[in-house]
Write an enzyme that holds these catalytic residues in place. Sequence first.
Site, PDB file in Angstrom:
ATOM      1  N   GLU A   1       0.839  -1.207   0.000  1.00 24.17           N
ATOM      2  CA  GLU A   1       0.000   0.000   0.000  1.00 24.17           C
ATOM      3  C   GLU A   1       0.867   1.247   0.000  1.00 24.17           C
ATOM      4  O   GLU A   1       0.709   2.136   0.843  1.00 24.17           O
ATOM      5  CB  GLU A   1      -0.881   0.006   1.248  1.00 24.17           C
ATOM      6  CG  GLU A   1      -1.830  -1.168   1.336  1.00 24.17           C
ATOM      7  CD  GLU A   1      -2.673  -1.139   2.597  1.00 24.17           C
ATOM      8  OE1 GLU A   1      -2.130  -0.872   3.693  1.00 24.17           O
ATOM      9  OE2 GLU A   1      -3.866  -1.396   2.492  1.00 24.17           O
TER      10      GLU A   1
ATOM     11  N   GLY B   1       2.318   4.816  -0.658  1.00 17.49           N
ATOM     12  CA  GLY B   1       1.759   6.125  -0.975  1.00 17.49           C
ATOM     13  C   GLY B   1       2.888   7.120  -1.165  1.00 17.49           C
ATOM     14  O   GLY B   1       3.320   7.408  -2.279  1.00 17.49           O
TER      15      GLY B   1
ATOM     16  N   ARG C   1       1.845  19.668   6.716  1.00 12.50           N
ATOM     17  CA  ARG C   1       2.932  18.812   7.238  1.00 12.50           C
ATOM     18  C   ARG C   1       3.938  19.577   8.113  1.00 12.50           C
ATOM     19  O   ARG C   1       4.317  19.083   9.187  1.00 12.50           O
ATOM     20  CB  ARG C   1       3.645  18.067   6.109  1.00 12.50           C
ATOM     21  CG  ARG C   1       2.731  17.082   5.372  1.00 12.50           C
ATOM     22  CD  ARG C   1       3.501  16.106   4.500  1.00 12.50           C
ATOM     23  NE  ARG C   1       4.199  15.143   5.300  1.00 12.50           N
ATOM     24  CZ  ARG C   1       5.487  15.141   5.564  1.00 12.50           C
ATOM     25  NH1 ARG C   1       6.266  16.040   5.053  1.00 12.50           N
ATOM     26  NH2 ARG C   1       6.011  14.211   6.324  1.00 12.50           N
TER      27      ARG C   1
ATOM     28  N   TYR D   1       3.814  18.049  11.833  1.00 16.82           N
ATOM     29  CA  TYR D   1       4.902  17.115  12.185  1.00 16.82           C
ATOM     30  C   TYR D   1       6.261  17.790  12.299  1.00 16.82           C
ATOM     31  O   TYR D   1       7.272  17.105  12.444  1.00 16.82           O
ATOM     32  CB  TYR D   1       5.050  16.035  11.101  1.00 16.82           C
ATOM     33  CG  TYR D   1       3.812  15.255  10.754  1.00 16.82           C
ATOM     34  CD1 TYR D   1       3.131  14.523  11.714  1.00 16.82           C
ATOM     35  CD2 TYR D   1       3.342  15.226   9.443  1.00 16.82           C
ATOM     36  CE1 TYR D   1       2.001  13.790  11.372  1.00 16.82           C
ATOM     37  CE2 TYR D   1       2.222  14.491   9.088  1.00 16.82           C
ATOM     38  CZ  TYR D   1       1.555  13.778  10.071  1.00 16.82           C
ATOM     39  OH  TYR D   1       0.449  13.055   9.734  1.00 16.82           O
TER      40      TYR D   1
ATOM     41  N   CYS E   1      -3.690  32.645  11.312  1.00 16.92           N
ATOM     42  CA  CYS E   1      -3.364  33.206  12.622  1.00 16.92           C
ATOM     43  C   CYS E   1      -3.031  32.086  13.607  1.00 16.92           C
ATOM     44  O   CYS E   1      -3.800  31.802  14.522  1.00 16.92           O
ATOM     45  CB  CYS E   1      -4.533  34.047  13.105  1.00 16.92           C
ATOM     46  SG  CYS E   1      -4.081  35.043  14.499  1.00 16.92           S
ATOM     47  N   GLU E   2      -1.929  31.407  13.347  1.00 17.53           N
ATOM     48  CA  GLU E   2      -1.411  30.338  14.212  1.00 17.53           C
ATOM     49  C   GLU E   2       0.097  30.464  14.154  1.00 17.53           C
ATOM     50  O   GLU E   2       0.671  30.598  13.067  1.00 17.53           O
ATOM     51  CB  GLU E   2      -1.778  28.938  13.669  1.00 17.53           C
ATOM     52  CG  GLU E   2      -3.244  28.628  13.572  1.00 17.53           C
ATOM     53  CD  GLU E   2      -3.844  28.155  14.878  1.00 17.53           C
ATOM     54  OE1 GLU E   2      -3.109  27.892  15.845  1.00 17.53           O
ATOM     55  OE2 GLU E   2      -5.084  28.066  14.924  1.00 17.53           O
TER      56      GLU E   2
ATOM     57  N   TYR F   1       0.476  13.675   1.069  1.00 15.33           N
ATOM     58  CA  TYR F   1      -0.163  14.300   2.222  1.00 15.33           C
ATOM     59  C   TYR F   1      -0.080  15.824   2.127  1.00 15.33           C
ATOM     60  O   TYR F   1       0.112  16.518   3.125  1.00 15.33           O
ATOM     61  CB  TYR F   1       0.443  13.755   3.538  1.00 15.33           C
ATOM     62  CG  TYR F   1       0.409  12.249   3.552  1.00 15.33           C
ATOM     63  CD1 TYR F   1      -0.769  11.576   3.806  1.00 15.33           C
ATOM     64  CD2 TYR F   1       1.547  11.498   3.225  1.00 15.33           C
ATOM     65  CE1 TYR F   1      -0.830  10.183   3.762  1.00 15.33           C
ATOM     66  CE2 TYR F   1       1.500  10.111   3.172  1.00 15.33           C
ATOM     67  CZ  TYR F   1       0.311   9.471   3.444  1.00 15.33           C
ATOM     68  OH  TYR F   1       0.254   8.106   3.393  1.00 15.33           O
TER      69      TYR F   1
END
Length: 419
Positions: free
Chosen positions: A286, A288, A325, A329, A357-358, A387
């Site tokens: 599988e 990706g 991402r 992470y 706003c982060e 992703y």
Amino acid sequence: MDHRRPHLSREGTSLKIGGVGAESLAKKYGTPLYVTDVGRVTDRFEEAKAALTARSRDVLISFAYKSNSTIPVVKALARRGAGATIVSVAGIELARKAGVAPGDMVFDGPSKSKEELAAAIAAGVGMINAESVQEARDADSLCRSLGSAGVRLGFRVNFGIRAETHAGLATGGREHKFGVARDEVVRFCEKEGKKLKFVRVAGIHSHIGSQVTDAGVFRRQTEEMIDLAGELESFGFKVEEFNFGGGLGFPYRSADRELPVADYAEATAGVFARSRWGGRARPVFELGRWVVADSTVLLTRVNYVKKSGRVRWALVDAGMNDFIRPALYGAYHEIVPAWTSSAKRSAASYDVAGPVCETTDVFGKARRLGVSLAQGDLLAILDAGAYGSSMSSTYNMRPLAAVAAVQDGRGGLVSRRRF
Ligand SMILES: Cc1ncc(COP(=O)(O)O)c(C=O)c1O
């Protein structure tokens, strides 16, 4: 030409992807804009397929749709024989649209709803990988109520294998929510498995995490699966499918450790094919990330350049909602100029951040881009194919980024900016 990414080339500060100018794409379709070279995707797919089929027959690469679910990508892969690993009802629809036969669809997920299970059964997917024994019982009663002839079911087994990867990408440890413990699978098959009327336990599935680069971990996974298949056989179950999950790592930095696809194939398909299951069961992969990661750039326009304390900020029009991402992470992605109004060399470094706003809405810190940036310049965030668009959201009520596909000097819009 970029030696690691043969589909990218540049003249001065102008980037081309698949032979198409980034600035012309950005002007035509607007930014933020994902641009995917579909030829690069199929080249990587063929490379993985060659490595796996050199070691085992009857290989199915069931592409992990969650990593990239854009239609030209999934269609191109389906044309080359890829199956589809999906985790939602819309995923089944997309795989159908891509041209994947239901028998080559694999339905995964740790917490499937009854509606999702019913949709997978009704679609006739080739395998449902269950992550609890209750799910196997539910699938059996759903088959009865749907009037289905039956379904093949695999267990995603938690062998307690810890992969060395980002904590947020490890899935194979005993503390993780994924899969069913080996002992429980054995107990269930011995006591109840044969009593199921419509569900046929026919598969073993394991996915130990993403961004894994240790061949030893994959080898151990293969050996555990072979060992369990033998035990299940002793209760009269025939394991027809060994699903090795995905997880092969991609080097986002040139210095990152890389596991050659041939070594991965040896630890999985090679070990499997030499076991007594080789030729008797179908090996499924599988993959990706490894297939799609470097196929895509995210183009983003510089809205503002400003200095704050010691930091020079390049504030761009892509945000963490478009590409999460780095914020999620702490993932590193190379950032390069894709077009600049001035080609004047500069040693200036920039923190590249988005409009959300982060505080974590930052794509890269202290990046030397080789030029000095100005409002309206275009940047490319590289290796955004896995992703990337598939994990984007409308947070802050921002429309999803547009997506374009290119190949051999030609390109077109896949989806415009939209909610
Ligand atoms: C069950 C399963 N299979 C396959 C994949 C694909 O993994 P990768 O993209 O790392 O190859 C994932 C990713 O999360 C997964 O959860």
